[in-house]
Design a protein around this motif. Sequence first.
Motif, PDB file in Angstrom:
ATOM      1  N   THR A 278      44.667  -0.971 -12.062  1.00 31.61           N
ATOM      2  CA  THR A 278      45.664  -0.326 -11.200  1.00 31.61           C
ATOM      3  C   THR A 278      46.536  -1.366 -10.500  1.00 31.61           C
ATOM      4  OG1 THR A 278      44.185   1.552 -10.830  1.00 31.61           O
ATOM      5  CG2 THR A 278      45.977   1.246  -9.248  1.00 31.61           C
ATOM      6  N   LEU A 279      45.903  -2.410  -9.948  1.00 27.36           N
ATOM      7  CA  LEU A 279      46.651  -3.457  -9.247  1.00 27.36           C
ATOM      8  C   LEU A 279      47.532  -4.251 -10.207  1.00 27.36           C
ATOM      9  CD1 LEU A 279      43.871  -4.742  -6.810  1.00 27.36           C
ATOM     10  CD2 LEU A 279      45.979  -3.535  -6.175  1.00 27.36           C
ATOM     11  N   HIS A 280      47.025  -4.468 -11.407  1.00 25.15           N
ATOM     12  CA  HIS A 280      47.810  -5.188 -12.412  1.00 25.15           C
ATOM     13  C   HIS A 280      49.090  -4.420 -12.749  1.00 25.15           C
ATOM     14  CE1 HIS A 280      48.161  -6.827 -16.760  1.00 25.15           C
ATOM     15  NE2 HIS A 280      48.779  -7.640 -15.925  1.00 25.15           N
ATOM     16  N   GLN A 281      48.939  -3.114 -12.950  1.00 31.62           N
ATOM     17  CA  GLN A 281      50.109  -2.278 -13.245  1.00 31.62           C
ATOM     18  C   GLN A 281      51.082  -2.272 -12.064  1.00 31.62           C
ATOM     19  OE1 GLN A 281      48.340   1.488 -14.223  1.00 31.62           O
ATOM     20  NE2 GLN A 281      47.630   0.822 -16.240  1.00 31.62           N
ATOM     21  N   TRP A 282      50.528  -2.156 -10.855  1.00 35.74           N
ATOM     22  CA  TRP A 282      51.373  -2.132  -9.655  1.00 35.74           C
ATOM     23  C   TRP A 282      52.151  -3.432  -9.504  1.00 35.74           C
ATOM     24  CZ3 TRP A 282      50.576  -5.532  -5.486  1.00 35.74           C
ATOM     25  CH2 TRP A 282      51.423  -5.331  -4.388  1.00 35.74           C
ATOM     26  N   LEU A 283      51.483  -4.562  -9.701  1.00 34.66           N
ATOM     27  CA  LEU A 283      52.137  -5.856  -9.536  1.00 34.66           C
ATOM     28  C   LEU A 283      53.280  -6.021 -10.540  1.00 34.66           C
ATOM     29  CD1 LEU A 283      52.179  -8.573  -8.065  1.00 34.66           C
ATOM     30  CD2 LEU A 283      50.546  -9.441  -9.763  1.00 34.66           C
ATOM     31  N   GLY A 284      53.031  -5.599 -11.784  1.00 29.38           N
ATOM     32  CA  GLY A 284      54.089  -5.689 -12.787  1.00 29.38           C
ATOM     33  C   GLY A 284      55.304  -4.860 -12.408  1.00 29.38           C
ATOM     34  N   ILE A 285      55.052  -3.655 -11.893  1.00 30.73           N
ATOM     35  CA  ILE A 285      56.152  -2.777 -11.471  1.00 30.73           C
ATOM     36  C   ILE A 285      56.908  -3.393 -10.300  1.00 30.73           C
ATOM     37  CG2 ILE A 285      56.679  -0.539 -10.420  1.00 30.73           C
ATOM     38  CD1 ILE A 285      54.309   0.600 -12.053  1.00 30.73           C
ATOM     39  N   GLN A 286      56.162  -3.935  -9.315  1.00 31.55           N
ATOM     40  CA  GLN A 286      56.786  -4.521  -8.131  1.00 31.55           C
ATOM     41  C   GLN A 286      57.699  -5.684  -8.502  1.00 31.55           C
ATOM     42  OE1 GLN A 286      56.254  -1.991  -5.884  1.00 31.55           O
ATOM     43  NE2 GLN A 286      56.266  -3.681  -4.413  1.00 31.55           N
ATOM     44  N   ILE A 287      57.215  -6.541  -9.342  1.00 31.91           N
ATOM     45  CA  ILE A 287      58.001  -7.719  -9.725  1.00 31.91           C
ATOM     46  C   ILE A 287      59.279  -7.303 -10.441  1.00 31.91           C
ATOM     47  CG2 ILE A 287      58.025  -9.719 -11.263  1.00 31.91           C
ATOM     48  CD1 ILE A 287      55.040 -10.105 -10.542  1.00 31.91           C
TER      49      ILE A 287
ATOM     50  N   LYS B  92      57.824  -7.197  -1.895  1.00 28.33           N
ATOM     51  CA  LYS B  92      57.310  -7.377  -3.248  1.00 28.33           C
ATOM     52  C   LYS B  92      55.786  -7.341  -3.306  1.00 28.33           C
ATOM     53  CE  LYS B  92      59.407 -10.004  -6.273  1.00 28.33           C
ATOM     54  NZ  LYS B  92      59.908 -11.141  -7.091  1.00 28.33           N
ATOM     55  N   PHE B  93      55.123  -7.943  -2.328  1.00 23.56           N
ATOM     56  CA  PHE B  93      53.674  -8.118  -2.431  1.00 23.56           C
ATOM     57  C   PHE B  93      52.875  -7.383  -1.349  1.00 23.56           C
ATOM     58  CE2 PHE B  93      55.193 -12.245  -4.397  1.00 23.56           C
ATOM     59  CZ  PHE B  93      54.994 -11.803  -5.696  1.00 23.56           C
ATOM     60  N   GLY B  94      53.541  -6.561  -0.556  1.00 23.95           N
ATOM     61  CA  GLY B  94      52.823  -5.757   0.437  1.00 23.95           C
ATOM     62  C   GLY B  94      52.310  -4.474  -0.198  1.00 23.95           C
ATOM     63  N   TYR B  95      50.995  -4.319  -0.258  1.00 20.98           N
ATOM     64  CA  TYR B  95      50.379  -3.171  -0.947  1.00 20.98           C
ATOM     65  C   TYR B  95      49.865  -2.169   0.083  1.00 20.98           C
ATOM     66  CZ  TYR B  95      47.327  -0.598  -4.181  1.00 20.98           C
ATOM     67  OH  TYR B  95      46.727   0.372  -4.935  1.00 20.98           O
ATOM     68  N   GLY B  96      50.284  -0.931  -0.027  1.00 27.76           N
ATOM     69  CA  GLY B  96      49.800   0.099   0.879  1.00 27.76           C
ATOM     70  C   GLY B  96      50.499   0.058   2.226  1.00 27.76           C
ATOM     71  N   LYS B  97      49.773   0.485   3.267  1.00 26.55           N
ATOM     72  CA  LYS B  97      50.333   0.568   4.612  1.00 26.55           C
ATOM     73  C   LYS B  97      49.549  -0.321   5.568  1.00 26.55           C
ATOM     74  CE  LYS B  97      51.983   5.316   3.965  1.00 26.55           C
ATOM     75  NZ  LYS B  97      51.918   6.720   4.463  1.00 26.55           N
TER      76      LYS B  97
END
Length: 767
Positions: free
Chosen positions: A746-755, A702-707
């Motif tokens: 960008t991070l805000h959008q990504w976090l919403g999608i991940q959750i 859920k919270f791992g971003y990138g590689k």
Amino acid sequence: MIENVKDISDLVGLSRLKGRAFEIKAIHPADLETYVVQGWEFYKKLTKTIQVKRNKQHSLLLEDRVWNMFFKMGFSQLSGQGGGQLIINPKEKNSPKSQIDIVAIDREVAIAIECKSSADYRKRIQFQEELGKFSQIKDPFIKAIRNNFSHDGVKKQPVFIMFLSKAIVNENDKERAKQSNVILFDDVDLTYYENLVNHLGPAAKYQILSDMLPGKEIPGLSIKIPAIKSKMGGNNCYTFSISPEFLLKIAYVSHRSKGKASDINTYQRMLTKSRLNKIREYLSEDGIFPTNIILNIEKNRLNFQRIKQEGDQDDEINAGILGWLDIKAAYKSAWIIDGQHRLYAYSGHPKSHKSKLLVMAFEGLKPSKQAELFIDINAKQKSVKQSLLQELFAELHWDSDKLSDRVSAIISKSIQDLNNDPSSILFNRIQTTDGVKDNVRCITLKSLFDQIEKKGFFIAKERGGNVLEYGPLWAGNNNSTLKRATFILNVWLSEVANHNTVWWNLGSAPGGGLSMNDGVAAIFSVLRNLFELLEKKGLKLVSCSDQELADIIKPYSVALGQFLAGLTEGQRKSFRDLRGIQGLTYRTMQCQVGMRSIMPEFNPDGLDEWQNLQKQQTNKNAKEIIDQMEVNLQNNIIDELKLNIGTEDEIWWYEGIPQTIRTKVSSRMEEDKNKRGGKEYYFDLLDYKKIIHDNWEIFEKKFGYGKGGKDKRTEWLDFINEGRRIVAHASSGKTVSLDHYQRLQTLHQWLGIQINEVEEEVIATDE
């Protein structure tokens, strides 16, 4: 004398060869490898040889295209392979010869054609020399035509043409050609005539003759016919019937797709081939047209002789006067306002000489009235697109008594000229009504029109409809203003585009955005602001010559180009993504800020105020994003720990939260007397990073971003915390940069999608 000129009936085979975009050669099979190295490729195997082919060189391709066009138009004689050979002095045994690329001869005309091309668009610096050399053959050519090609008793009009492909010719050279009576045609013209002959067949010949010899009387073609004269809308008009064969020779349609920069009077769309074919089928089945062809005929081409009438003489002009109408036939003397498909369907049709068409011919209508009538007629048949009306604004209002309408007409024409001129940076980039939208042709006339018509370009100050002060682009009259506006707008855009060639050339393709509606609108908006700034500094720009004004603005357009060239890929995307009026304002001000960083003297009114306000707004928006992300983290981390570890005896607290954080949170609760109402409300942003690390098997997905490892994949929380520190201390004067803010988004959008995605996946698994 001219050698190598043949009857068209002997050139059918050559037309097939010239109609191909490639050339073919028969060779021995053993020589194939040698030819492949030279750019040839295998084409066909014959009995003892093979054929190879390669694309024609641009110079040969141009000559063949032009030759084939005249062949399809049905000129009675054409030069054969290698062009015509003009013997300069036939009386001399060893007289020198001059090669003419193409010679085309018909009953009324004899044409000498020179073809010049380049592989890419470039200035034709040698044009003056080429024009001089071509002009030297004029007298020998005229004598040769008079002595050798006038057996039918008709004196042929000599015409000299240069077809130029991908050649940019300056105004001085165009004027030299005009003074030398040499007609210049370019790529747009050639494409237009090719399309026309493919649609019309032989009748296209009269269109090109009309362009070459406007107003020239056609020998033996004048006619006298019965007609009814009346008045309509205060204009004389005549109703009569006439053979299509006659009308085809004098009729003219000025199609907007032709794109001649000098031609104001264009309002017709290009003919539709499928529609022509359907009408031809209808004619073959003895179909008739009960409706009139609408024409405008020049005044000096008509002579009406009234015959004796019966009835009330006072009402004759309203009811109609019967008489004989003399029409002096000349090229380009009858302009078709409506009915081009009905007329041109007769081109090459066996019924063209014996059928009759009903005609209503106006006498001497101004082009603006013709265009207005065209709109009125077609609007009743089907809705007229707003884009078409804007394209026709030049024709409708060019000679208007109202200055604002004339300015709008100039703007419309200027934009279309920028689209049609090969030397323009907007060449073939503006989407017209007849054009097809693609990644390059993606700018609308309306988007440019809306920017350029704003106060400050042509009119600086006015009161009660009266102009108090003209703007920098005004030059006294329509034609001079058109020339000035087109030149200045192109100079301004070119410098910006030349510093951003790759970005500009992408158009609307992925990664593009500069040469699109919003991008170009912002660039013109900055020019308007620059004009205002320079005027306030005391410069009277309207008094400057075209070149002086260009020299004044050029350093600023260079600065704008340099700023835009320095944008990162992410910044370019943000530049493109801005929408609406607010987007245009932001994009314009962003450009101004960038220009000032390069040229400090560029300091338009309101820029400092906007920049300060923008910093405040950016911090405010950034704080809202960070607060929302922190709430999302708080809720989701606690929920996940309770779900995966359990809630009994608060085991999630002891097993999921590191001891150092538990101690810190408990201390905060104690000091605050638990006013927030629970342990979870006393975490810091970076506490979540430590919790995620210690429970990586729960939170990785859920919270791992990138590689990378968990340290690398949770660095985004450090970035969020850095932004939180900036916005939390307003008194420090620090602001979140645009890059920082864009990454926050960008991070805000990504976090919403991940959750959402992970939660949906869990629900689906449970089901």
